[in-house]
Design an enzyme around this catalytic site. Structure first.
Site, PDB file in Angstrom:
ATOM      1  N   HIS A  49       0.930  -1.816  -0.264  1.00 24.80           N
ATOM      2  CA  HIS A  49      -0.509  -0.180   0.007  1.00 24.80           C
ATOM      3  C   HIS A  49       1.079   1.033   0.231  1.00 24.80           C
ATOM      4  O   HIS A  49       2.114   1.113   0.122  1.00 24.80           O
ATOM      5  CB  HIS A  49      -0.751  -0.024   1.141  1.00 24.80           C
ATOM      6  N   ASP A  83       0.977   5.146   1.910  1.00 23.27           N
ATOM      7  CA  ASP A  83      -0.003   5.576   3.030  1.00 23.27           C
ATOM      8  C   ASP A  83      -1.211   6.418   2.600  1.00 23.27           C
ATOM      9  O   ASP A  83      -1.029   7.317   1.997  1.00 23.27           O
ATOM     10  CB  ASP A  83       1.026   6.272   4.035  1.00 23.27           C
ATOM     11  N   HIS A 103       4.452   0.134  -0.075  1.00 24.63           N
ATOM     12  CA  HIS A 103       5.210  -0.716   0.978  1.00 24.63           C
ATOM     13  C   HIS A 103       4.756  -1.656   1.429  1.00 24.63           C
ATOM     14  O   HIS A 103       3.296  -1.605   1.324  1.00 24.63           O
ATOM     15  CB  HIS A 103       6.012   0.580   1.986  1.00 24.63           C
ATOM     16  N   ARG A 124       5.198   6.303  14.595  1.00 25.30           N
ATOM     17  CA  ARG A 124       4.863   6.111  13.522  1.00 25.30           C
ATOM     18  C   ARG A 124       4.489   7.606  13.578  1.00 25.30           C
ATOM     19  O   ARG A 124       3.927   8.062  14.314  1.00 25.30           O
ATOM     20  CB  ARG A 124       4.416   5.486  12.570  1.00 25.30           C
TER      21      ARG A 124
HETATM   22  C1  SIN Z   1       2.946   0.752   7.508  1.00 26.44           C
HETATM   23  O1  SIN Z   1       2.349   0.453   6.897  1.00 26.44           O
HETATM   24  O2  SIN Z   1       3.402   2.130   7.787  1.00 26.44           O
HETATM   25  C2  SIN Z   1       3.870  -0.086   8.244  1.00 26.44           C
HETATM   26  C3  SIN Z   1       4.868  -0.734   7.736  1.00 26.44           C
HETATM   27  C4  SIN Z   1       5.747  -1.962   8.905  1.00 26.44           C
HETATM   28  O3  SIN Z   1       5.339  -2.482  10.029  1.00 26.44           O
HETATM   29  O4  SIN Z   1       6.965  -2.578   8.376  1.00 26.44           O
END
Ligand code: SIN
Length: 285
Positions: free
Chosen positions: A110, A112, A259, A276
């Protein structure tokens, strides 16, 4: 290796990614250093800063140096909204590692917040707890994927628009479904299938988990096209795999990278926690 007066940058892969060492991100960045970081960011799409140790407040302050911080739409199990500095993790309600966490969208390709009219520009993840082995994150370069398409396909998809929706992304994961409240606060939006990077002018595919269907195309035909393009742009030659080290702080460009987290660790035994934050982007064109 590029060595300037202020920044040491080492390329990690031809696809995306460069490592920057010798920096302490807890301190405010002088404008010249911030600009040098952004230049490297546009060149490499993903930057890794090693050996960092940022509190939530410090990460908040750092994020703001790259643009407006994005509110987090997700809700915790008790219904409260997650704070702007939040954790991506594999923990259950009792804070224990689980192979079936409440949110599993991060394990699917995806970009973000593509289900927003104004999706994310840059995401920042700071590794605070990691499994002893695995727990990687993969990044796929969608500009390289686009450039490698046959001319006829690029022509065919040039003007297509795609519906992105939180509701369909919940269905696509096979995990929990969207709640009626979430459906109301996150209505579907449309974005171009090929977006132009606002800073570099480079074209990239814009798709992933949150896509529902292609506007003006029979649903199954549009779905097949999106699946085909996703398979194409996530081929190994377009992917950088980040193997986390404790203290890594990674920033990446959601405008040209997809990602996903990888389930290559013992999810029900080891904790994987990343702090995050996200910088809001602009409307894709
Ligand atoms: C995410 O999708 O923002 C996090 C990716 C992860 O958990 O490595």
């Amino acid at each position: 290796m590029t060595d300037t007066a202020t920044l040491t940058v080492r390329r990690l892969s031809p696809v995306a990614g460069a490592e920057i060492t010798g920096m302490d991100l807890t301190e405010p960045l002088p404008p010249s250093l911030r600009d040098a970081i952004m230049k490297a960011f546009l060149e490499h799409h993903l930057l890794v800063f090693r050996n960092q140790n940022l509190t939530a407040d410090q990460q908040h302050a750092l994020t703001l140096q790259f643009g407006p911080i994005e509110d987090h739409v997700a809700r915790r199990a008790d219904g409260s909204r997650s704070p702007v500095v939040h954790r991506v993790h594999n923990l259950d309600e009792r804070d224990q590692p689980t192979a079936t966490p409440r949110e599993i969208g991060n394990y699917f390709w995806h970009t973000d917040k593509s289900y927003h009219q104004t999706p994310s520009l840059l995401t920042m993840l700071h590794a605070t707890e990691l499994p002893p082995v695995g727990g990687d994150t993969e990044f796929a370069n969608t500009a390289m994927g686009y450039a490698a398409l046959p001319e006829s396909t690029r022509h065919e998809i040039a003007d297509l628009r795609v519906v992105h929706s939180w509701e369909s992304s919940r269905r696509n994961t096979g995990g929990r479904l969207a709640t009626p409240e979430e459906v109301l606060e996150r209505p579907p939006v449309t974005h171009p299938l090929v977006r132009t990077h606002p800073d570099t002018g480079v074209k990239a595919l814009y798709l992933g988990l949150h896509t529902s269907h292609v506007v003006g195309m029979p649903e199954s035909e549009g779905r097949a096209l999106l699946d085909r393009l996703l398979t194409h742009t996530t081929r190994p030659e377009f992917v950088y795999v980040h193997q986390w080290r404790r203290g890594d702080l990674v920033i990446w460009d959601n405008r040209c990278l997809l990602h996903r987290a990888v389930r290559n660790y013992e999810m029900d035994t080891h904790r994987r926690i990343l702090q995050r934050t996200v910088v809001r982007g602009t409307v894709p064109f």
